[in-house]
Design a protein around this motif. Structure first.
Motif, PDB file in Angstrom:
ATOM      1  N   GLU A 421       0.844  -1.199   0.000  1.00  0.00           N
ATOM      2  CA  GLU A 421       0.000   0.000   0.000  1.00  0.00           C
ATOM      3  C   GLU A 421       0.882   1.253   0.000  1.00  0.00           C
ATOM      4  OE1 GLU A 421      -3.562   1.361  -0.327  1.00  0.00           O
ATOM      5  OE2 GLU A 421      -3.424  -0.757   0.234  1.00  0.00           O
ATOM      6  N   ALA A 422       1.862   1.280   0.931  1.00  0.00           N
ATOM      7  CA  ALA A 422       2.722   2.462   1.065  1.00  0.00           C
ATOM      8  C   ALA A 422       3.514   2.710  -0.223  1.00  0.00           C
ATOM      9  CB  ALA A 422       3.680   2.288   2.241  1.00  0.00           C
ATOM     10  N   LEU A 423       3.852   1.630  -0.939  1.00  0.00           N
ATOM     11  CA  LEU A 423       4.633   1.796  -2.173  1.00  0.00           C
ATOM     12  C   LEU A 423       3.746   2.062  -3.379  1.00  0.00           C
ATOM     13  CD1 LEU A 423       7.235  -1.103  -1.818  1.00  0.00           C
ATOM     14  CD2 LEU A 423       7.583   1.303  -1.387  1.00  0.00           C
ATOM     15  N   GLY A 424       2.435   1.936  -3.186  1.00  0.00           N
ATOM     16  CA  GLY A 424       1.505   2.198  -4.290  1.00  0.00           C
ATOM     17  C   GLY A 424       1.608   1.156  -5.399  1.00  0.00           C
ATOM     18  N   LEU A 425       1.874  -0.123  -5.052  1.00  0.00           N
ATOM     19  CA  LEU A 425       1.977  -1.153  -6.100  1.00  0.00           C
ATOM     20  C   LEU A 425       0.616  -1.449  -6.706  1.00  0.00           C
ATOM     21  CD1 LEU A 425       4.431  -3.848  -4.685  1.00  0.00           C
ATOM     22  CD2 LEU A 425       4.898  -1.828  -6.067  1.00  0.00           C
ATOM     23  N   ASP A 426       0.598  -1.746  -8.002  1.00  0.00           N
ATOM     24  CA  ASP A 426      -0.689  -2.026  -8.638  1.00  0.00           C
ATOM     25  C   ASP A 426      -1.181  -3.431  -8.256  1.00  0.00           C
ATOM     26  OD1 ASP A 426       0.002  -4.072 -10.775  1.00  0.00           O
ATOM     27  OD2 ASP A 426       1.469  -2.504 -11.157  1.00  0.00           O
ATOM     28  N   GLN A 427      -2.485  -3.673  -8.455  1.00  0.00           N
ATOM     29  CA  GLN A 427      -3.108  -4.916  -7.980  1.00  0.00           C
ATOM     30  C   GLN A 427      -2.492  -6.156  -8.616  1.00  0.00           C
ATOM     31  OE1 GLN A 427      -4.888  -5.394  -5.492  1.00  0.00           O
ATOM     32  NE2 GLN A 427      -5.386  -3.258  -5.026  1.00  0.00           N
TER      33      GLN A 427
END
Ligand code: HEM
Length: 448
Positions: A421-427
């Motif tokens: 979440e903190a790294l903003g990784l895609d699903q």
């Protein structure tokens, strides 16, 4: 994110990672060492940790260790009783006592004189101390956050700073990025400061043009946010945003700190092994290739960055078997080594700060933790299809002696998700990473 309370402003990934680490450790009582150059806002991070901790309603006591006169240090920290020395006309509490049940923030902790470092270490270990001139021992309950812009590890190695105090303080390091590494935040920060400063000076806030924001972004800000604020204050005082050149100092040359470091800081008579030299060469070439988006020759290509002949570079790449990662590899999809490094640091930081799984790291030294971090980064880079080689032992057997149970694994999965979440990784990347992690569960979780 804009944290109006303590003014942490920005949306860049490097800042969000730093704040995520601060939030992860806030609720624990772990000692935190905030690292970063002057002017990056280390105190804001310390305030955020305090405000998000269970001590938030208790005092946050700030001591700038560089500003305390040497002969007053002991009395400043521990207090004194009347008559303890000339000028001590009444009993006085020290900062440690004032911070009871709250947080003590030791800014510029590297400046504490050597003779006091031992006393401070004892007080922090035992949470007890005596006021100067008194023999009554007093107990306190204090959470310590320290900050420094020095390389305390080097100071500890050279004997300038007590290594045992360094280890005590550096349980959970948080690095605050310099402004040049979060250039994406400069527009947002400038808008915020212009409104704030103009309000204070009762002027109309000027608006910066796109070109001016670009100019601010191109500068390398050795004085960080403090310098940006000063420059904008000068813009408003001069009443003229049209000529930023007048207030912006010429861009300094890249600094030594930004240059790649050698595998070991060699000093006279010291040496590194042939294997270490090769590992260093490998990492250095990969770093340049990544910076050049894997272009070897031409302007801005890796050979150009390394100031090497392209054919020499090509033959070194062949000799070291360094190959460009496949475009559809998870390694490239999630952002290469930079993202993997952030992922490993964030996840390890959260795990170490956790009351349950933190037990696996409580006896480990900083050097051991750094080494593990390095191995984890190598392992992930190579497993996800990157060019880095894993030089550790077999990953599965590294966990064989650890009693990691099903409940520890659940805690780990929770933090993994928060790190994603903190790294903003895609699903889709998250799903692939989860699949890889799930497959490892039987070999890491001990059934004994
Ligand atoms: C898929 C999940 C995991 C992966 C890929 C992973 C990966 C690694 C790697 C590469 C190392 C370094 C091994 C070496 O020395 O070469 C390591 C060490 C370690 N890991 Fe993990 N790990 C995972 C899960 C966990 C969990 C859930 C815990 C604890 C709850 C944990 C605790 C540790 C500890 C304490 C070490 C240091 C071991 C030592 O040096 O004795 N790991 N891990």
């Amino acid at each position: 994110m804009i944290d109006a309370g303590s003014s942490i402003i920005g949306q860049s990934r490097t800042l969000l990672q730093c704040v995520a680490r601060a939030d992860a450790v806030a609720m624990t009582d772990a000692t935190v060492l905030v690292l970063g150059e002057s002017g990056v806002g280390k105190e804001l991070i310390a305030r955020r940790i305090h405000e998000h901790s269970r001590r938030a309603r208790q005092p946050l006591v700030v001591v700038n260790c560089a500003a305390v006169p040497r002969d007053l240090f002991e009395s400043e920290f521990f207090g004194h009783v009347r008559g303890a020395f000339s000028g001590a006309t009444r009993d006085r509490k020290g900062r440690l006592e004032t911070a009871h049940q709250g947080t003590l923030f030791l800014d510029e902790v590297g400046e504490i004189p050597p003779e006091l470092q031992g006393k401070l270490l004892r007080a922090l270990q035992q949470m007890s101390f005596e006021r100067v001139g008194d023999d009554q021992t007093r107990q306190v309950d204090v959470r310590v956050i320290a900050a420094t812009n020095r390389c305390l590890a080097a100071d500890a190695a050279s004997g300038r700073f007590r290594p045992d105090l360094y280890y005590r303080l550096s349980t959970f390091p948080i690095e605050v990025p310099p402004l040049r590494e979060r250039a994406d935040d400069i527009g947002l920060l400038s808008d915020h400061f212009l409104v704030e400063i103009a309000g204070r000076l009762r002027r109309k806030p000027p608006r910066l043009s796109k070109q001016q924001v670009r100019q601010l972004r191109a500068y390398d800000w050795p004085g960080n946010i403090r310098e940006l604020r000063n420059v904008l204050e000068r813009v408003i005082i001069l009443g003229n945003a049209s000529d930023l050149d007048a207030v912006l100092p010429p861009s300094p040359k890249p600094r030594a700190a930004a240059l790649p470091r050698t595998p070991a800081e060699t000093i006279d008579g010291d040496y590194v092994t042939a294997e270490e030299v090769l590992a260093f060469e490998r990492n250095n070439l990969i770093a340049a290739l990544e910076a050049a988006k894997w272009r070897v020759s031409g302007k801005g290509g890796a050979a150009n960055l390394l100031q090497m002949n392209p054919s020499t570079l090509a033959s070194r790449l062949k000799a070291l078997d360094i190959r460009r990662p496949a475009p559809n590899s998870l390694y490239l999809r999630i952002g290469g080594r930079a993202t993997i490094t952030a992922l490993a640091r964030d996840l390890l930081g959260r795990m170490q700060a956790d009351p349950q799984v933190g037990r696996f790291w409580s006896d480990r030294s900083m050097v051991g933790i750094r080494q593990e971090e390095k191995l984890l980064i190598q392992y992930l880079c190579s497993e996800l299809g990157g060019p880095t080689r894993y030089a550790g032992r077999d990953m599965v057997s590294a966990h064989a002696h650890l009693p990691i149970n099903a409940s520890d694994w659940k805690v780990f999965l929770g933090y993994l998700e928060r790190t994603f979440e903190a790294l903003g990784l895609d699903q889709s990347s998250r799903r692939s990473l989860h699949d890889a992690v799930d497959a490892l569960e039987p070999s890491i979780v001990s059934t004994a």
